[in-house]
Design an enzyme around this catalytic site. Structure first.
Site, PDB file in Angstrom:
ATOM      1  CG  ASP A  15      40.540  37.533  32.011  1.00  0.00           C
ATOM      2  OD1 ASP A  15      41.242  37.956  33.132  1.00  0.00           O
ATOM      3  OD2 ASP A  15      40.640  38.054  31.388  1.00  0.00           O
ATOM      4  CG  ASN A  63      48.936  36.098  37.083  1.00  0.00           C
ATOM      5  OD1 ASN A  63      48.343  34.829  36.616  1.00  0.00           O
ATOM      6  ND2 ASN A  63      48.849  37.427  36.435  1.00  0.00           N
TER       7      ASN A  63
HETATM    8  C1  FPP Z   1      42.689  36.540  36.079  1.00  0.00           C
HETATM    9  O1  FPP Z   1      41.702  37.125  36.520  1.00  0.00           O
HETATM   10  C2  FPP Z   1      42.787  35.542  37.451  1.00  0.00           C
HETATM   11  C3  FPP Z   1      43.295  35.050  37.955  1.00  0.00           C
HETATM   12  C4  FPP Z   1      45.058  36.064  37.430  1.00  0.00           C
HETATM   13  C5  FPP Z   1      43.855  34.069  38.912  1.00  0.00           C
HETATM   14  C6  FPP Z   1      42.702  32.206  38.553  1.00  0.00           C
HETATM   15  C7  FPP Z   1      42.830  32.497  39.794  1.00  0.00           C
HETATM   16  C8  FPP Z   1      41.545  31.988  40.306  1.00  0.00           C
HETATM   17  C9  FPP Z   1      39.891  31.713  39.818  1.00  0.00           C
HETATM   18  C10 FPP Z   1      41.532  31.996  42.251  1.00  0.00           C
HETATM   19  C11 FPP Z   1      41.953  31.558  42.559  1.00  0.00           C
HETATM   20  C12 FPP Z   1      42.692  29.613  42.238  1.00  0.00           C
HETATM   21  C13 FPP Z   1      42.631  28.581  43.089  1.00  0.00           C
HETATM   22  C14 FPP Z   1      42.964  26.845  41.718  1.00  0.00           C
HETATM   23  C15 FPP Z   1      41.265  28.478  43.839  1.00  0.00           C
HETATM   24  P1  FPP Z   1      42.512  38.657  36.971  1.00  0.00           P
HETATM   25  O2  FPP Z   1      42.663  39.046  38.122  1.00  0.00           O
HETATM   26  O3  FPP Z   1      43.476  39.152  35.240  1.00  0.00           O
HETATM   27  O4  FPP Z   1      40.505  39.977  36.467  1.00  0.00           O
HETATM   28  P2  FPP Z   1      40.849  41.127  35.657  1.00  0.00           P
HETATM   29  O5  FPP Z   1      41.139  40.677  33.613  1.00  0.00           O
HETATM   30  O6  FPP Z   1      39.562  41.843  35.733  1.00  0.00           O
HETATM   31  O7  FPP Z   1      41.608  42.040  36.394  1.00  0.00           O
END
Ligand code: FPP
Length: 235
Positions: A15, A63
């Site tokens: 996250d 998502n």
């Molecule tokens: C949460 O951060 C993260 C995600 C929803 C996606 C995770 C994906 C990756 C790390 C990269 C892509 C994956 C691969 C396998 C290459 P957020 O966007 O919710 O962060 P925030 O809470 O700060 O908005």
């Protein structure tokens, strides 16, 4: 690295990508991109110290509700990761698999995942489990449906249904429950991730945002885990 008690299975809620980007005045996708580098580093470290399973929450069923540009960006990133990391994964003996309702992912993603799964199937190192279009509640509902079907087909008797049998109908069949679940960015919740499987999992939350979570941070989590005494309800 000193790892007396290495977890067999680590699960991670990655996250904070969005906040990492926002803090720098970058578009959110650049946070996800930087997050992919943290993934590579974690796979390498976990593989080296003998972790057998690493499950990453890469895309939840919820998502899809994000703006379409971000969803597309995440899918593109996943495809790029699968294309660009495959040789490295083979070299590192990583075995790749995925859990979630994979049938609803874009076709190119599905093909790349299937190809990566096939090409890494005989590898003997760490198993990387990507949770994609994953929802723990849907996983449990899917399991319940399949068990009802098996009962109707006469393949399972009602009296046989216990927690062990139920676990065998989850997407994670054959994968041991996580020993350690790491969540970055300071939020203290499970967010529909491995609810059944995390019943006795040690949870570690760090305020580090995922793109900043690197080898030293993983080591800190492992040290913390090493100090825990797991009791499974016993004294
Ligand atoms: C949460 O951060 C993260 C995600 C929803 C996606 C995770 C994906 C990756 C790390 C990269 C892509 C994956 C691969 C396998 C290459 P957020 O966007 O919710 O962060 P925030 O809470 O700060 O908005």
């Amino acid at each position: 690295m000193n790892n007396e008690k290495v977890p067999t299975h680590i699960a991670i809620i990655m996250d904070g990508n969005g906040r990492w980007a926002e803090q720098r005045g970058f578009p959110r996708l650049s946070g996800h991109q930087a997050g992919a580098d943290s993934i590579r580093e974690c796979i390498e470290v976990c593989g080296k110290i003998g972790v057998q399973y690493l499950t990453l929450y890469a895309f939840s069923s919820e998502n899809w509700k994000r703006p379409s540009a971000e969803v597309k960006g995440l899918m593109d990133l996943l495809e790029r990761f699968l294309r660009e990391s495959i040789e490295e994964m083979i070299h590192q003996e990583v075995r790749l698999c995925a859990i979630g309702r994979l049938q609803d992912l874009p076709i190119t993603c599905r093909h790349l995942l299937e190809k990566a799964r096939e090409r890494t199937a005989s590898n003997r190192g760490i198993t990387l489990v990507l949770a994609l279009n994953y929802s723990s509640r849907i996983e449990i509902v899917d399991a319940a449906r399949r068990i009802v079907q098996a009962v109707q087909d006469g393949k399972v008797d009602m009296d046989q249904i216990d927690d062990r049998l139920f676990g065998n109908y989850l997407y994670t069949q054959g994968i041991p429950d996580p020993d350690l679940l790491i969540r970055t960015s300071g939020e203290i919740r499970l967010s529909n991730f491995l609810l059944w499987q995390s019943s006795y999992t040690e949870i570690y939350v760090t305020s580090k945002l995922w793109p900043d979570f690197r080898a030293a941070d993983l080591q800190e989590a492992l040290n913390d885990y090493g100090r825990r005494r797991r009791r499974y309800g016993k004294l």
